[in-house]
Scaffold this motif. Structure first.
Motif, PDB file in Angstrom:
ATOM      1  N   VAL A   1      58.691  -8.241  -9.952  1.00  0.00           N
ATOM      2  CA  VAL A   1      59.379  -9.134 -10.908  1.00  0.00           C
ATOM      3  C   VAL A   1      58.622  -9.319 -12.217  1.00  0.00           C
ATOM      4  O   VAL A   1      59.227  -9.571 -13.259  1.00  0.00           O
TER       5      VAL A   1
ATOM      6  N   ILE B   1      51.976 -21.950 -13.017  1.00  0.00           N
ATOM      7  CA  ILE B   1      51.577 -21.282 -14.264  1.00  0.00           C
ATOM      8  C   ILE B   1      50.930 -22.361 -15.124  1.00  0.00           C
ATOM      9  O   ILE B   1      51.564 -23.376 -15.408  1.00  0.00           O
TER      10      ILE B   1
ATOM     11  N   VAL C   1      55.033  -7.766 -17.059  1.00  0.00           N
ATOM     12  CA  VAL C   1      53.816  -7.524 -17.849  1.00  0.00           C
ATOM     13  C   VAL C   1      52.595  -7.245 -16.964  1.00  0.00           C
ATOM     14  O   VAL C   1      51.450  -7.326 -17.420  1.00  0.00           O
TER      15      VAL C   1
ATOM     16  N   ILE D   1      46.994 -18.652 -13.626  1.00  0.00           N
ATOM     17  CA  ILE D   1      47.999 -18.729 -12.560  1.00  0.00           C
ATOM     18  C   ILE D   1      47.293 -19.053 -11.257  1.00  0.00           C
ATOM     19  O   ILE D   1      46.272 -18.442 -10.916  1.00  0.00           O
TER      20      ILE D   1
ATOM     21  N   CYS E   1      51.492 -13.054 -20.205  1.00  0.00           N
ATOM     22  CA  CYS E   1      52.573 -13.771 -19.515  1.00  0.00           C
ATOM     23  C   CYS E   1      53.615 -14.280 -20.515  1.00  0.00           C
ATOM     24  O   CYS E   1      53.271 -14.932 -21.506  1.00  0.00           O
ATOM     25  N   VAL E   2      54.877 -13.956 -20.266  1.00  0.00           N
ATOM     26  CA  VAL E   2      55.937 -14.358 -21.192  1.00  0.00           C
ATOM     27  C   VAL E   2      56.664 -15.628 -20.734  1.00  0.00           C
ATOM     28  O   VAL E   2      57.706 -15.987 -21.277  1.00  0.00           O
ATOM     29  N   LEU E   3      56.081 -16.271 -19.745  1.00  0.00           N
ATOM     30  CA  LEU E   3      56.598 -17.559 -19.266  1.00  0.00           C
ATOM     31  C   LEU E   3      58.057 -17.474 -18.812  1.00  0.00           C
ATOM     32  O   LEU E   3      58.858 -18.361 -19.108  1.00  0.00           O
ATOM     33  N   CYS E   4      58.377 -16.407 -18.100  1.00  0.00           N
ATOM     34  CA  CYS E   4      59.752 -16.251 -17.622  1.00  0.00           C
ATOM     35  C   CYS E   4      59.969 -16.969 -16.288  1.00  0.00           C
ATOM     36  O   CYS E   4      61.109 -17.198 -15.877  1.00  0.00           O
ATOM     37  N   TYR E   5      58.908 -17.268 -15.591  1.00  0.00           N
ATOM     38  CA  TYR E   5      58.916 -18.004 -14.314  1.00  0.00           C
ATOM     39  C   TYR E   5      59.642 -17.276 -13.182  1.00  0.00           C
ATOM     40  O   TYR E   5      60.012 -17.898 -12.192  1.00  0.00           O
ATOM     41  N   LEU E   6      59.829 -15.997 -13.312  1.00  0.00           N
ATOM     42  CA  LEU E   6      60.448 -15.237 -12.221  1.00  0.00           C
ATOM     43  C   LEU E   6      59.523 -15.218 -11.009  1.00  0.00           C
ATOM     44  O   LEU E   6      59.969 -15.210  -9.870  1.00  0.00           O
ATOM     45  N   CYS E   7      58.219 -15.205 -11.268  1.00  0.00           N
ATOM     46  CA  CYS E   7      57.246 -15.192 -10.176  1.00  0.00           C
ATOM     47  C   CYS E   7      57.291 -16.517  -9.404  1.00  0.00           C
ATOM     48  O   CYS E   7      57.243 -16.539  -8.170  1.00  0.00           O
TER      49      CYS E   7
ATOM     50  N   ILE F   1      51.086  -8.627 -14.208  1.00  0.00           N
ATOM     51  CA  ILE F   1      50.060  -9.621 -13.875  1.00  0.00           C
ATOM     52  C   ILE F   1      49.718  -9.606 -12.386  1.00  0.00           C
ATOM     53  O   ILE F   1      48.623 -10.015 -12.000  1.00  0.00           O
ATOM     54  N   PHE F   2      50.622  -9.065 -11.563  1.00  0.00           N
ATOM     55  CA  PHE F   2      50.348  -9.052 -10.118  1.00  0.00           C
ATOM     56  C   PHE F   2      50.202  -7.626  -9.603  1.00  0.00           C
ATOM     57  O   PHE F   2      50.961  -6.733  -9.993  1.00  0.00           O
TER      58      PHE F   2
HETATM   59  S1  SF4 Z   1      56.003 -16.103 -15.632  1.00  0.00           S
HETATM   60 FE1  SF4 Z   1      55.331 -14.912 -13.892  1.00  0.00          FE
HETATM   61  S2  SF4 Z   1      56.667 -13.168 -13.849  1.00  0.00           S
HETATM   62 FE2  SF4 Z   1      56.929 -14.098 -15.841  1.00  0.00          FE
HETATM   63  S3  SF4 Z   1      55.458 -12.995 -17.078  1.00  0.00           S
HETATM   64 FE3  SF4 Z   1      54.396 -14.770 -16.359  1.00  0.00          FE
HETATM   65  S4  SF4 Z   1      53.380 -14.093 -14.532  1.00  0.00           S
HETATM   66 FE4  SF4 Z   1      54.882 -12.545 -15.007  1.00  0.00          FE
END
Ligand code: SF4
Lengths: 404, 79
Positions: B33, B73, B36, B14, B56-62, B38-39
């Motif tokens: 947000v 990402i 998992v 990231i 990271c579950v690739l939700c892109y909320l960040c 990561i921040f």
């Molecule tokens: S996309 Fe962003 S918010 Fe979602 S899991 Fe990965 S790092 Fe966390």
């Protein structure tokens, strides 16, 4: 849940089945007092959740209370098959005219309790059933309707028992059937059920096993009557390091579920498998095609990368494991890409090439395309739902057999 | 230390550009947000927990929480 003999005796007694005077003792002094109260010759029996007591010296006969105390002292220190006794049971040495057998077991095929009775007690019922089938009476009881004495009577009469013996044994088998149902047992056995020289019937030894799932709703008998603590699970199985490690990884992270068993498995193909009965099907599919599983496992419920990685690593670290097969039925609640990351990470962290180490990856379902990108990147062979579980298992077996 | 924290990320990276990275308010939001972990927010801004990146579950909320184009990402397996 299995019970100690002294607890099984209490369960039988609570059901109104006659028992001899007995004492559960945890010291030699208590055993002496119990023998004094009983009066006459006694039997001192180790209270362990394992078989082979007699052979190991865990059952001794005493003519006097002092002798009973001495035997109790020795037995309390005696380890049997890795089990230390929780105490001793002091029983009178009964004057027996004849030994019978009475039990109720859960019949998984009929999905009903099954009453068994034999006029040849004191020995294994399996042996009697094989050598003297006409001496074993059988009869199912309803899961719902009240148990009638006549049902027990029919079972006993089938063995040729008549007259006063039939009349005295009937309420005992009927009560055993009722206690079986009321207490959610999967086994309620009295062996031997003794006819004493005065003609009375008593339960001399009993074995009870309660359905694990029922433990929560049987608090009255477990906690109040028997005084069994909540944390006392009676689990006699000693898990392997592999099993303990997998359990610890699972407990450390709430996401998803992993389980690992290696009891009886020592092959070269590690299994990272799961999903809706998939584990059993896949293990069978590997074995039936000549493969040698190194373990059994279950993975699902959308585990984290760390959890999938942890399971794969533990499987890979097992002695003799050459490759792993990562296979599931179709998954909707477990992400394919996350599992792919986990198993590849496990290989990399152990210094192994994922392409060489993962014999096959067959997890069709959620995020499958993303998973495939990862597998492509590392050169791991994978297949989609058009390849059956059987064929995927066969590919893994062929690969490992080709390698060795 | 969890197994994931034991090693650097293999699959996900990231990138977060300045000045967004030094914004303590954004850091708190990112910590909130990401499910998992990561921040990590601090007075200095956002810290990216390297050992957790592969979760990271690739939700892109960040990415949605950041100013446009400030966060990327990177799927290492696509390179
Ligand atoms: S996309 Fe962003 S918010 Fe979602 S899991 Fe990965 S790092 Fe966390």
């Amino acid at each position: 849940m299995i019970f100690y003999e002294y607890e099984a005796r209490k369960i039988v007694e609570l059901a109104g089945i006659p028992v001899t005077k007995y004492g559960f003792c945890q010291t030699a002094d208590e055993a002496r007092k119990a023998a004094e109260e009983i009066g006459g010759p006694t039997v001192i029996k180790s209270q362990v959740l394992t078989g082979g007591r007699m052979k190991a010296g865990g059952v001794q006969f005493a003519d006097t209370p002092d002798e009973a105390a001495k035997h109790a002292e020795d037995i309390l220190k005696l380890e049997i098959n890795g089990h230390m006794p929780v105490g001793v049971l002091v029983d009178p040495k009964a004057e027996i005219k004849q030994e019978y057998y009475a039990s109720v077991v859960w019949d998984g095929t009929a999905k009903k309790p099954l009453m068994l009775f034999s006029d040849m007690g004191g020995i294994d019922i399996e042996q009697v059933a094989e050598e003297h089938p006409d001496h074993v009476g059988r009869g199912h009881i309803s899961n719902i309707l009240p148990v009638g004495d006549y049902e027990a009577k029919q079972v006993i009469a089938a063995t040729g028992v008549t007259g006063s013996q039939l009349n005295r044994a009937t309420p005992i088998l009927a009560k055993l059937a009722r206690l079986f149902r009321e207490n959610d047992m999967i086994l309620a056995e009295i062996n031997p059920l003794a006819e004493l020289t005065d003609g009375s019937f008593v339960a001399l030894d009993a074995h009870m096993e309660m359905e694990e799932e029922a433990v929560g709703r049987q608090k009255n008998i477990l906690r109040k009557e028997l005084g069994i603590a909540e944390e006392d699970t009676r689990d006699t199985y000693v898990p392997s390091d592999f099993e303990k490690n997998v359990k610890a990884i699972d407990a450390a992270d709430h996401r998803g579920v992993i389980q690992g068993k290696d009891h009886g498995f020592d092959g070269n193909l590690g299994l990272v498998i799961g999903a809706g009965g998939g584990s059993l099907t896949l293990t069978d599919a590997v074995r039936n095609q000549g493969g040698k599983p190194a373990n059994y496992s279950e993975i699902g419920g959308n585990p984290s990368v760390a959890k999938a990685c942890g399971l794969a690593k533990e499987v890979l670290k097992k002695d003799g494991v050459e490759k792993i097969a990562v296979m599931m039925s179709i998954v909707s609640n477990t992400r394919v890409d996350i599992v792919a990351r986990g198993v590849i990470k496990a290989c990399l962290e152990l210094g192994k090439d994922p392409a060489e180490t993962i014999a096959i990856f067959r997890i069709p379902g959620a995020w499958e395309d993303e998973g495939n990108k990862i597998l492509d990147h590392y050169g791991v062979e994978y297949c989609d739902r058009s390849v059956s579980l059987w064929d995927a298992a066969g590919r893994a077996v062929a690969k490992i057999q080709g390698a060795s | 230390m969890s197994p994931a924290e034991a090693m650097d990320a293999v699959f996900i990276d990231i990138e977060l550009d300045e000045p967004a990275k030094s914004d303590p308010e954004l850091a708190k939001k990112l910590e909130e947000v990401c499910t998992v972990g990561i921040f990590k927010a601090s007075a200095a801004g956002t810290e990216i927990v390297q050992g957790q990146l592969d979760e990271c579950v690739l939700c892109y909320l960040c990415v949605d929480a950041c100013p446009t184009g400030a966060m990327r990402i990177i799927k290492k397996y696509e390179n």
